[in-house]
Design an enzyme around this catalytic site. Structure first.
Site, short mmCIF file in Angstrom:
data_model
loop_
_atom_site.label_atom_id
_atom_site.label_comp_id
_atom_site.label_asym_id
_atom_site.label_seq_id
_atom_site.Cartn_x
_atom_site.Cartn_y
_atom_site.Cartn_z
N TYR A 1 77.21 94.63 43.47
CA TYR A 1 76.40 93.51 42.96
C TYR A 1 74.93 93.66 43.34
CZ TYR A 1 80.65 91.31 41.40
OH TYR A 1 81.81 91.03 40.72
N GLU B 1 89.07 95.42 46.89
CA GLU B 1 88.18 95.16 48.02
C GLU B 1 88.87 94.92 49.36
OE1 GLU B 1 85.31 92.16 46.96
OE2 GLU B 1 84.42 93.43 45.40
N GLU C 1 83.17 96.34 38.82
CA GLU C 1 82.49 95.04 38.86
C GLU C 1 81.01 95.24 39.09
OE1 GLU C 1 84.04 91.99 41.51
OE2 GLU C 1 86.12 92.57 41.10
N ASP D 1 87.92 84.57 45.66
CA ASP D 1 87.12 83.43 45.22
C ASP D 1 87.75 82.65 44.08
OD1 ASP D 1 86.75 85.20 43.11
OD2 ASP D 1 84.66 84.63 42.81
#
Ligand code: GCB
Length: 603
Positions: free
Chosen positions: A476, A423, A512, A180
């Protein structure tokens, strides 16, 4: 596995450097005529003879320097050129040129002759250019830079041509990629010419062999390059931080003992933080009785151990409290910016962090130097983001970046873990063999540090974690899943980390977690995108982290992200990823104060 050295160019009694940083001439190649620069030999004459040029600072990304969207979004070749003179005294020397990093593929010409090329951004490359230089005349350097990402580059990407003539009469190209952050490109780090003697120190490796209270034993080895190597012997000397000679040895390699060594400690674990010695390597020509090349390398005395529940520095267990970050600055993009870099360390110290991960690529050597000096623990990551196919060609490129990373950072005390990527599609069966191979390579390159990979697939599906020393996960909860349901976070995070640990019996770092927050946006009750929700999400994660720490296998928490950063244009990202604890301007959000209170208490 021997790669040639990539020592940072440091001036010494025998070495000089000259920077080529500054304003270069610049042009991009038209999308429809990508190879024109090669066909018309733009490298063989001043660039403005061939194409309209503009001024471009080096180092910097080129994307945000102009008002031109074509330059910001350019895909393909961009050309840089400048001239320079050399000091006459360099005539008898060995001259090299070194690029700190060029994203992603670079071809370099000196006076019209191709001298090297390099693929993979974020890592330095160097080439000897003595025979191509002119003394007493102007020299030209041309660099062609290509930012195209393919399924076989690290990181991966693909070029898509949108050609539905109903919707796009003219069609357009797009560089797609599995990450991103904005795909900044250009000559990102310093360009340095350096002159060394013809017989020179090519590489140095230094490792702590053993440490007791009264004795530190250091292993060193030196590689020499150039002509008449046999005529030289090697003297190794160790100086303490007050420049006092504390130990010495002779020979290309060996062990040196330091009495009562000052250990290198990370922040918060000892009063003495980031203690660095200097290893001075000096060549000596015995027959002629004259000194040769001299290089000084800072290093720390410290050792790392790890087991199923922890990572230990000098025998003490470590808890990582830190950040996922980016090299991202307004206007400069990913170009080295000493102002932002220094400010970021001041902010990390203010907030009492002790660590960061170089998400999602190796950071500059200038940045890493301060981590060594200030005692930050670094999880050092290669640019393997979001890998989603695992063929041999990709494996080759991935292994190359790891060789280059280890070569660059092997002597840094701050680097306490290698991260082989972020990831990947690690639920795919083919990734098992792939990551097994990669981890084995890294262990072979450096057995003194644990190896990790940052995972985000469910632990039940992942096939890569079995090969790792430490498991890093990104989660997340309350943001990408169960959006807005902060009440679920503590339960979900505890369950998640426990599942990974129970399956593999390895320590876990949450690398994260986080929420996007637009600075200044507030609601109560909190909703997503407000500063309030960012804090609530943190609070719920903290509860989980505290319990997991007590259970004994959570060894760190790194919030995503240190600061807001630029992304490609997306309807769900208001010019950037807003998960920063600081804004892109490096001002605190509410979250920064909240995090500071926690990090100050965590030891
Ligand atoms: C992730 C990625 C990171 C992104 C983040 C996000 O999992 O590792 O690069 O920025 O999520 O905010 O989407």
């Amino acid at each position: 596995i021997h790669a040639s050295g990539i020592l940072y160019p440091r001036p010494s009694e025998s070495r000089e450097t000259l920077t080529l940083d500054g304003i270069w001439k610049f042009a991009i190649a038209n999308r429809t005529e990508q190879n024109k620069g090669f066909k018309d030999k733009w490298y063989a004459a001043p660039l403005h003879h061939n194409v309209e040029v503009i001024d471009m600072p080096v180092p910097s990304s080129y994307n945000d320097i102009t008002q031109d969207a074509n330059i910001r979004d350019h895909i393909g070749w961009a050309w840089y050129q400048r001239d320079f003179f050399l000091p006459k005294s360099w005539k008898s020397q060995q001259v090299s040129i070194r690029f700190g990093s060029v994203n992603y593929y670079a071809v370099v010409w000196i006076n019209g002759v191709e001298v090297t090329n390099h693929s993979g951004g974020y890592l330095p490359f160097e080439v000897k250019i003595t025979e191509h230089l002119k003394f007493g005349h102007l020299n030209w350097i041309t660099v062609a830079v290509n930012n195209t990402l393919t399924p076989w580059t690290i990181p991966q990407g693909k070029i898509v041509y949108h050609n539905d003539s109903q919707r796009y009469p003219a069609g357009y190209y797009e560089q797609q990629y599995n990450f991103d952050f904005f795909n900044f490109a250009g000559i990102h780090r310093p360009v340095i010419l350096s002159a060394t003697p013809k017989t020179y120190i090519d590489d140095i490796t230094i490792n702590t062999t053993s440490v007791t209270d009264s004795l530190g034993v250091i292993f060193y080895s030196v590689e020499l390059g150039g002509s008449k190597i046999a005529a030289y012997s090697v003297i190794a000397e160790i100086y303490d931080a007050q420049h006092r000679l504390v130990a010495q040895a002779k020979g290309l390699k060996g062990e040196i003992s330091i009495n009562n060594p000052n250990l290198w400690w990370p922040r918060g674990m000892n009063e003495s933080v980031g203690y660095l010695y200097t290893l001075k390597i000096q060549l000596w020509n015995d027959a002629k009785n004259v000194e040769g090349d001299i290089y000084r390398l800072p290093f720390g005395v410290r050792f790392i151990e790890w087991n199923s529940t922890g990572v230990y520095i000098n025998g003490k267990s470590v808890y990582f409290k830190g950040f996922g970050r980016h090299e991202d600055a307004i206007l400069r993009g990913r170009g080295l910016d000493l102002v932002t870099l220094t400010k970021d360390y001041n902010l990390m110290r203010w907030i009492e962090a002790n660590s960061f991960r170089t998400s999602h690529y190796p950071y500059s050597e200038e940045l890493m130097d301060l981590a060594d000096q200030q005692g930050f623990l670094v999880i050092d990551e290669v640019p393997a983001v979001g890998l989603d196919n695992f063929d041999d060609e990709l494996l080759e490129a991935h292994m190359q970046t790891l060789k280059e990373l280890v070569q660059r950072d092997k002597n840094r005390p701050a680097v306490v873990m290698w991260s082989i990527g972020n990831e990947p599609q690690s639920q795919k069966q083919v990734s098992a063999h792939y990551f097994d191979t990669i981890v084995k390579l890294v262990h072979r390159l450096d057995s003194s540090r644990p190896v990790t990979l940052v995972l985000n697939k469910p632990s039940s599906q992942d096939v890569a974690a079995q090969f790792l020393d430490v498991i890093c996960i990104n989660r997340y909860f309350g943001w990408y899943s169960d959006t807005g349901h902060s009440e679920l976070i503590t339960y979900q995070m505890i369950k998640e980390v426990t599942a990974w640990h129970e399956k593999h019996l390895k320590p876990v770092v949450v690398t994260e977690y986080g929420a996007g927050a637009l600075a200044g946006l507030h609601t109560d009750p909190p909703v997503v995108w407000t500063e309030d929700y960012q804090v609530v999400l943190m609070e719920q994660n903290f509860k989980a982290f505290d319990q997991l720490r007590e259970m004994g296998y959570l060894i760190g928490e790194m919030i995503w992200n240190f600061a807001d950063f630029a992304t490609p244009q997306e309807y769900f990202r208001p010019t950037g990823c807003m998960k920063g604890v600081f804004t892109r301007e490096r001002q605190p959000k509410f979250a920064a104060h909240f995090l500071r209170r926690r990090y100050a208490q965590l030891t």
